[in-house]
Design a protein around this motif. Structure first.
Motif, mmCIF file in Angstrom:
data_model
loop_
_atom_site.group_PDB
_atom_site.id
_atom_site.type_symbol
_atom_site.label_atom_id
_atom_site.label_comp_id
_atom_site.label_asym_id
_atom_site.label_seq_id
_atom_site.Cartn_x
_atom_site.Cartn_y
_atom_site.Cartn_z
ATOM 1 N N GLY A 49 -14.092 -2.015 -8.711
ATOM 2 C CA GLY A 49 -12.806 -0.974 -8.581
ATOM 3 C C GLY A 49 -12.439 -0.500 -7.162
ATOM 4 N N GLY A 50 -11.130 -0.588 -7.088
ATOM 5 C CA GLY A 50 -10.427 -0.012 -5.749
ATOM 6 C C GLY A 50 -9.374 -0.707 -5.735
ATOM 7 N N PRO A 51 -8.496 -0.244 -4.514
ATOM 8 C CA PRO A 51 -7.122 -0.939 -4.373
ATOM 9 C C PRO A 51 -7.035 -2.308 -4.118
ATOM 10 C CG PRO A 51 -7.705 0.386 -2.634
ATOM 11 C CD PRO A 51 -8.961 0.649 -3.803
ATOM 12 N N GLN A 52 -5.903 -3.150 -4.487
ATOM 13 C CA GLN A 52 -6.004 -4.663 -4.433
ATOM 14 C C GLN A 52 -4.599 -4.826 -4.177
ATOM 15 O OE1 GLN A 52 -8.820 -6.977 -4.349
ATOM 16 N NE2 GLN A 52 -7.406 -7.963 -3.173
ATOM 17 N N LYS A 53 -4.346 -5.854 -3.047
ATOM 18 C CA LYS A 53 -3.073 -6.138 -2.859
ATOM 19 C C LYS A 53 -2.909 -7.629 -4.010
ATOM 20 C CE LYS A 53 -3.766 -9.515 0.846
ATOM 21 N NZ LYS A 53 -3.305 -10.773 0.240
ATOM 22 N N ALA A 54 -1.451 -7.896 -4.307
ATOM 23 C CA ALA A 54 -1.047 -8.989 -5.027
ATOM 24 C C ALA A 54 -1.439 -10.078 -4.212
ATOM 25 C CB ALA A 54 0.327 -8.915 -5.269
ATOM 26 N N GLY A 107 0.670 -1.059 -0.079
ATOM 27 C CA GLY A 107 -0.177 -0.181 0.018
ATOM 28 C C GLY A 107 0.911 1.204 0.096
ATOM 29 N N MET A 108 1.752 1.122 0.913
ATOM 30 C CA MET A 108 2.551 2.573 1.089
ATOM 31 C C MET A 108 3.623 2.705 -0.127
ATOM 32 S SD MET A 108 5.182 3.615 4.440
ATOM 33 C CE MET A 108 3.928 3.020 5.477
ATOM 34 N N GLY A 109 3.940 1.724 -0.794
ATOM 35 C CA GLY A 109 4.671 1.692 -1.794
ATOM 36 C C GLY A 109 4.242 1.891 -3.288
ATOM 37 N N GLY A 110 3.094 2.103 -3.211
ATOM 38 C CA GLY A 110 2.176 2.322 -4.597
ATOM 39 C C GLY A 110 1.785 1.133 -5.195
ATOM 40 N N LEU A 111 2.114 0.058 -4.972
ATOM 41 C CA LEU A 111 1.662 -1.183 -5.735
ATOM 42 C C LEU A 111 0.217 -1.156 -6.028
ATOM 43 C CD1 LEU A 111 2.242 -3.640 -7.635
ATOM 44 C CD2 LEU A 111 2.252 -5.059 -5.389
ATOM 45 N N MET A 112 -0.530 -1.020 -4.750
ATOM 46 C CA MET A 112 -2.002 -1.033 -4.552
ATOM 47 C C MET A 112 -2.627 -0.062 -5.425
ATOM 48 S SD MET A 112 -2.424 -2.723 -0.878
ATOM 49 C CE MET A 112 -4.502 -2.575 -0.906
ATOM 50 N N SER A 113 -2.102 1.056 -5.462
ATOM 51 C CA SER A 113 -2.569 2.206 -6.329
ATOM 52 C C SER A 113 -2.765 1.767 -7.706
ATOM 53 C CB SER A 113 -1.986 3.421 -6.013
ATOM 54 O OG SER A 113 -0.886 3.386 -7.002
ATOM 55 N N VAL A 114 -2.016 0.616 -8.153
ATOM 56 C CA VAL A 114 -2.129 0.642 -9.692
ATOM 57 C C VAL A 114 -2.487 -0.969 -9.886
ATOM 58 C CG1 VAL A 114 -0.290 2.032 -10.491
ATOM 59 C CG2 VAL A 114 0.533 -0.163 -9.654
#
Length: 412
Positions: free
Chosen positions: A174-179, A157-164
């Motif tokens: 739609g919305g943020p998602q972790k790998a 989350g903090m490092g931007g991965l979940m934003s993309v």
């Protein structure tokens, strides 16, 4: 060097592994696969946290659960386990003895914690001047966040991965998602492996050891790759595209009549072949779609037409059609289907290895294929403390009586 060379690429290297959970163990498992003697230090009685991260667990020959959690088994093959209480002076002395006999120390304790025990880099460098010492933390050894605990989910989350990662905000779901796997932990383990090998090469050339400071957040920022570069060169933060691609169209999933398929047209020629295979050649000639930049600009018009086209055939029909004309495509397999895939089987990615309790267990082999010094995944992850006595006796010269006394006092 710590031992006589053997036929394995890192057969001359010994690694003292003080890490646990995933990022550090993933690194040391890579080194073990390549032949290093990895001595895994664990807490007496409990060991690596992931030993209890189940179910599922490996099963014994009668089908009953063992104490070996599948999570632990994923990251610890090829190692030897020694139980030592490093909070006690006698335990710290054992670690120093082992460090003196090792080439690499790997740890993922909080910043400054091992210094209290005299097991930090400067302390161990005093007993082993050419030591390579790798610390893995959430945020690194300096900076305003250095003393924070770092967890993969937080860093994604903090490092931007979940934003993309995740569906577009304007679409259902739609919305943020972790790998789906702890990607930042795994990549930190991989980067740490590379850094350790580079430091060992430097040591072999110069005789000089060094300290390696690995941070999950650093790795996450680095692995943003084209997304990070897109921002740096446009000033605009990339957004989520779900299973689509921000720079290429069509490069996404499509629903077929019986499932889903991935279509990845990397150039204009592949796009033409795709729509011709689907019976829609006019989409290749349409001036709105003749080049990739135009298709990106007009994706909201084009993609619904492509989606309608793909729905007319089954997944396997599309794969046969597109493979025949050289358009990259593929199914979306669940993990059970992955292990049944003929290519995965042909590459022998699953191996059966003997285990003292389970009898045998299935492990995933290393993907590193070296012709002269192949990676080895034939040794199962160790039972807790399985090698304590042998290593203290054979490597450090402790007598059986010494070992028994240490165990009675709770050091082992």
């Amino acid at each position: 060097m710590s031992s006589a060379p053997n036929a394995k690429a890192l057969g001359h290297i010994r690694v003292l592994d003080l890490s646990r959970v995933l990022a550090g163990p993933w690194c040391s498992q890579n080194l073990a696969d390549l032949g290093a003697d990895v001595i895994k230090i664990e807490r007496p009685g409990t060991g690596d946290d992931t030993r209890a991260w189940g179910p599922p667990y490996a099963k014994d020959p009668l089908g009953k659960d063992t104490s070996e959690a599948a999570y632990y088994l994923a990251a610890n093959r090829g190692k030897r386990s020694v139980t030592v209480d490093i909070s006690k002076p006698e335990g710290q002395a054992i670690i120093r003895e082992l460090a003196k006999q090792s080439d690499v120390v790997l740890e993922n304790y909080k910043v400054g914690q091992l210094k209290r025990y005299g097991l930090d880099y400067e302390s161990l460098k005093a007993v082993k001047p050419d030591l390579v010492y790798c610390s893995v933390t959430g945020f690194g050894q300096d900076g305003p966040y250095a003393h924070r605990a770092g967890y993969d989910f937080l860093i994604q989350g903090m490092g931007g991965l979940m934003s993309v990662t995740g569906e577009r905000d304007d679409l259902p779901g739609g919305g943020p998602q972790k790998a789906g796997v702890a990607l930042c932990d795994l990549m930190t383990g991989m980067y740490s492996t590379i850094a350790i090998l580079a430091a060992l090469t430097h040591r072999d050339r110069t005789g000089e050891g060094q300290y390696i400071d690995m941070a999950l957040l650093d790795v996450q920022v680095a692995m943003l790759a084209n997304m990070g570069s897109n921002y740096l060169h446009s000033g605009k933060a990339p957004k989520r595209w779900g299973n689509a691609h921000p720079n290429i169209v069509p490069y996404q999933t499509f629903a077929c009549s019986d499932g889903y398929i991935i279509v990845a047209t990397g150039n204009d020629g592949q796009y033409v072949k795709f729509v011709e295979a689907g019976g829609r050649p006019e989409l290749a000639a349409d001036p709105r779609f003749v080049t990739n930049p135009l298709r990106v600009q007009n994706r909201d018009v084009l993609v619904p037409m492509l989606a309608e086209m793909v729905l007319t055939k089954t997944r396997d029909e599309w794969i046969d059609l597109l493979e025949a004309v050289g358009v990259p495509c593929g199914p979306i397999n669940d993990i059970g289907e992955v292990y049944q895939n003929p290519q995965v089987k042909a590459r022998e990615m699953v191996v059966d290895v003997p285990h003292p309790v389970a009898g045998s267990m299935k492990l995933v082999r290393s993907p590193m294929r070296l012709s002269a010094t192949p990676a080895d995944a034939s040794v199962a992850p160790p039972m807790l403390g399985q090698h304590t006595d042998a290593i203290l006796r054979d490597l450090l010269g402790h007598s059986d009586a010494d070992i028994a006394t240490l165990r009675e006092r709770g050091i082992l």
